[in-house]
Design an enzyme around this catalytic site. Structure first.
Site, PDB file in Angstrom:
ATOM      1  N   HIS A  52       0.809  -1.223   0.000  1.00  0.00           N
ATOM      2  CA  HIS A  52       0.000   0.000   0.000  1.00  0.00           C
ATOM      3  C   HIS A  52       0.841   1.272   0.000  1.00  0.00           C
ATOM      4  O   HIS A  52       0.314   2.366  -0.120  1.00  0.00           O
ATOM      5  CB  HIS A  52      -0.917  -0.030   1.232  1.00  0.00           C
ATOM      6  CG  HIS A  52      -2.074   0.894   1.164  1.00  0.00           C
ATOM      7  ND1 HIS A  52      -2.239   1.949   2.031  1.00  0.00           N
ATOM      8  CD2 HIS A  52      -3.136   0.938   0.310  1.00  0.00           C
ATOM      9  CE1 HIS A  52      -3.348   2.593   1.743  1.00  0.00           C
ATOM     10  NE2 HIS A  52      -3.918   2.010   0.709  1.00  0.00           N
ATOM     11  N   LYS A 106       3.077   4.460  -0.909  1.00  0.00           N
ATOM     12  CA  LYS A 106       3.029   5.362  -2.055  1.00  0.00           C
ATOM     13  C   LYS A 106       4.239   6.290  -1.983  1.00  0.00           C
ATOM     14  O   LYS A 106       4.301   7.181  -1.134  1.00  0.00           O
ATOM     15  CB  LYS A 106       1.719   6.143  -2.064  1.00  0.00           C
ATOM     16  CG  LYS A 106       0.513   5.216  -2.223  1.00  0.00           C
ATOM     17  CD  LYS A 106      -0.798   5.900  -1.962  1.00  0.00           C
ATOM     18  CE  LYS A 106      -1.938   4.931  -2.209  1.00  0.00           C
ATOM     19  NZ  LYS A 106      -1.947   3.797  -1.241  1.00  0.00           N
ATOM     20  N   HIS A 140      -8.490  11.439   0.728  1.00  0.00           N
ATOM     21  CA  HIS A 140      -7.781  10.180   0.573  1.00  0.00           C
ATOM     22  C   HIS A 140      -6.440  10.268   1.303  1.00  0.00           C
ATOM     23  O   HIS A 140      -5.743   9.281   1.470  1.00  0.00           O
ATOM     24  CB  HIS A 140      -7.564   9.852  -0.909  1.00  0.00           C
ATOM     25  CG  HIS A 140      -7.091   8.451  -1.159  1.00  0.00           C
ATOM     26  ND1 HIS A 140      -5.761   8.129  -1.305  1.00  0.00           N
ATOM     27  CD2 HIS A 140      -7.765   7.283  -1.266  1.00  0.00           C
ATOM     28  CE1 HIS A 140      -5.636   6.829  -1.513  1.00  0.00           C
ATOM     29  NE2 HIS A 140      -6.841   6.287  -1.487  1.00  0.00           N
ATOM     30  N   LYS A 194      -3.963  10.432   4.417  1.00  0.00           N
ATOM     31  CA  LYS A 194      -3.952   9.800   5.731  1.00  0.00           C
ATOM     32  C   LYS A 194      -2.982  10.578   6.608  1.00  0.00           C
ATOM     33  O   LYS A 194      -1.824  10.788   6.229  1.00  0.00           O
ATOM     34  CB  LYS A 194      -3.506   8.339   5.666  1.00  0.00           C
ATOM     35  CG  LYS A 194      -4.518   7.407   5.032  1.00  0.00           C
ATOM     36  CD  LYS A 194      -4.315   7.316   3.564  1.00  0.00           C
ATOM     37  CE  LYS A 194      -5.227   6.261   2.949  1.00  0.00           C
ATOM     38  NZ  LYS A 194      -5.327   6.421   1.485  1.00  0.00           N
TER      39      LYS A 194
END
Length: 573
Positions: free
Chosen positions: A188, A190, A417, A419
């Site tokens: 996950h 990025k 989106h 976090k």
């Protein structure tokens, strides 16, 4: 004639400069705006009906004039001040930026960036790490990625999506899916590592490599450029370097050969990145790696890494018992025991007298059904806010829910989106974490075996902003991979005085001016936190978004939920 969209807002503040959630925010329209007694929540005849005239442009610039007969200007908790969301380059820790969003006022994008702003220049090797990758869109946005000598794409795709990636990838690209030894885990993280002839650009962000993530949602990135080490550099790595190489080693990518200008042929493996000087890194890395972590690895990953890092920092007394914010876009299956474990990690750290900061009240920022329905994307935005009903409707979560409000950055309707996790007091931040990790055991890990083992399912990566100590008379020289000169001396502190400071002071956009006026001994770093602090609690009318429910009230595009959502560009059959 349609009414113009606001270019900004007058925001009511309390005496401590926190947002007064009980009072209405007043929109500022392009042209001439008049504000006065009718805009106040209390009656005060010292304020005329046209006390302030504000002339605003479409771009968000404004001129303020006081038109009242009395020279006395009322300034107290009931009057509003302008919240300007511009952040100047010299205040940025290398670069922490919100991503641009289509369909919001231009002033809200004035300091935001797009993909082309950060992926640029003479790149000779690139590592693109992500969960979802739309190759068609990515190459349309950055065509030169097709001609870079080597591009390594570390992804989380599988099944038909992976088959399409293999079919469409340019010949210079290598695809790699890291090992996932534990079921239900994902890759996950990025991030982007862009290697230049004389340096490295590290970008850690929150957006999938798909169109909607870089155009329609609230996202953010951190970026910093690092030069090659010189001959005098020591052999031992700094914490940022060691954490980065340890994380890259866990990905187990295939070695690649690249012709590197300064050293000739080079093997690109994790150890290659020790060639760069990370000593001026303004953040710490916090990563997650799947596995059962024990012994010396117990505090190497996940929330235990965050705990061990915070334990080694001293924070101002203001942050004793201060609140915690958890902001994310996918809600895992939580229980009160694990939330207590997680909060214990995020509450770590000591104050100036070496006493623990102590636990803080946790607040979960989560969009409501109405937030999603009225968003830029309408209900389609909810497809990127995974939230099974069994996770959302747990009774104990009700005390944590707070609203997504991003008026000061123009992003109320751009669903998050991003976090992020933070500890705050007023508009000051003890620390701030920008990460790919949602609030779940899979992402952060769960302690097992009497707290001697940390169990993690997924790969995650984030950067932690801390009150780093600064020494010397000026800020460190900044290095640019894309500038012809390479190095630029960073500006002295904004007041023009020497930076012989004890530490940096992290503040939100709303707290920037006050911090500069009162914390003269600190170097103030403004972080563009997109949401309001303190956040507003849910009311009895607010319903947390769950993507498993049906919603028949039409959204801004005339749709109901569920509806079909396209995440990738049209693909050839």
């Amino acid at each position: 004639m349609a009414q113009s969209s606001p270019v900004g807002f007058l925001v009511p503040l309390n005496s401590d400069l926190s947002v007064d959630g009980a009072a209405e925010q007043v929109p500022i329209l392009p042209g001439t705006n008049s504000f006065g007694r009718n805009n106040l929540g209390v009656v005060d005849r010292r304020v005329s009906r046209h006390h302030i005239i504000l002339h605003a442009s479409e771009g968000g610039a404004a001129e303020l004039a006081v038109e009242a007969k009395s020279s006395e200007i009322l300034v107290d908790s009931s009057f509003a001040t302008i919240r300007h969301s511009r952040i100047s380059d010299e205040r940025s820790p290398a670069a922490f930026r919100l991503l641009q969003v289509k369909g919001i006022p231009s002033w809200a994008n004035s300091s935001a960036v797009g993909l082309q702003d950060v992926v640029q220049g003479n790149v000779i090797f690139a590592v693109l790490s992500n969960y979802m990758v739309d190759i068609d869109w990515l190459l349309s946005e950055c065509p030169f990625l097709e001609i870079i000598p080597r591009v390594l794409v570390i992804h989380g795709e599988s099944g038909a999506s992976l088959d399409i990636m293999k079919m469409k990838k340019p010949s210079n690209w290598v695809l790699h899916r890291p090992p996932l030894p534990i079921s239900y885990g994902t890759h996950h993280s990025k991030a982007m590592l862009l290697v230049y002839p004389h340096g490295l650009r590290v970008i850690i962000h929150t957006a999938n490599l798909i169109y909607v993530d870089w155009n329609n949602k609230t996202q953010a990135l951190w970026m910093q450029d690092f030069p090659l080490k010189n001959d005098s550099a020591g052999k031992g790595g700094c914490p940022f370097e060691n954490d980065l190489v340890d994380y890259l080693n866990s990905l187990k990518w295939p070695e690649l050969n690249v012709s590197y200008e300064s050293i000739g042929q080079a093997r690109i493996n994790p150890s290659f990145f020790r060639r760069f000087d990370f000593s001026c890194a303004m953040v710490r890395l916090v990563a997650s790696v799947p596995g059962y972590h024990t012994g010396s690895n117990l505090k190497k990953w996940g929330h235990m890494k965050l705990r061990s890092t915070l334990e080694n920092f001293t924070f101002d007394d203001d942050f004793k018992g201060s609140s915690l914010v958890y902001q994310f876009s996918s809600l895992g299956s939580l229980d009160e025991k694990w939330l207590s474990e997680f909060a214990s990690s995020l509450s770590s750290g000591v104050s100036n007298d070496k006493s623990p900061l102590g636990p803080g009240k946790a607040q979960i920022i989560w969009p409501t059904v109405e937030d999603v329905r009225c968003s830029l994307e309408g209900y389609a935005a909810g497809s990127a806010i995974p939230s099974p009903m069994r996770n959302v409707e747990k009774e104990f979560l009700k005390k944590y829910w707070v609203r997504w409000k991003a008026t000061q950055t123009g992003r109320c309707r751009a669903m998050p989106h991003i976090k992020s996790y933070t500890r705050y007091s007023g508009q000051r931040l003890a620390w701030f974490l920008l990460t790919s990790a949602n609030l779940s055991k899979a992402a952060w890990g769960a302690l097992q075996k009497n707290n001697s083992q940390l169990f993690i399912r997924s790969y995650e990566l984030g950067v932690l902003f801390l009150p780093m100590p600064l020494q010397g008379s000026h800020l460190p020289a900044s290095f640019s991979c894309t500038d012809d000169n390479g190095f630029e001396q960073a500006s002295p502190n904004p007041k023009g005085t020497l930076v012989g400071m004890r530490h940096t002071c992290l503040v939100t956009l709303s707290g920037q001016k006050t911090a500069e006026e009162t914390d003269s001994s600190d170097h103030v770093i403004t972080l563009p936190v997109p949401y309001e602090l303190p956040p507003r609690p849910y009311t009895s009318e607010d319903v947390p978004w769950s993507w498993e429910r049906q919603y028949t009230k039409k959204d801004v595009h005339g749709q109901v939920w569920p509806c079909k959502v396209q995440l990738y560009m049209e693909r050839d059959p």
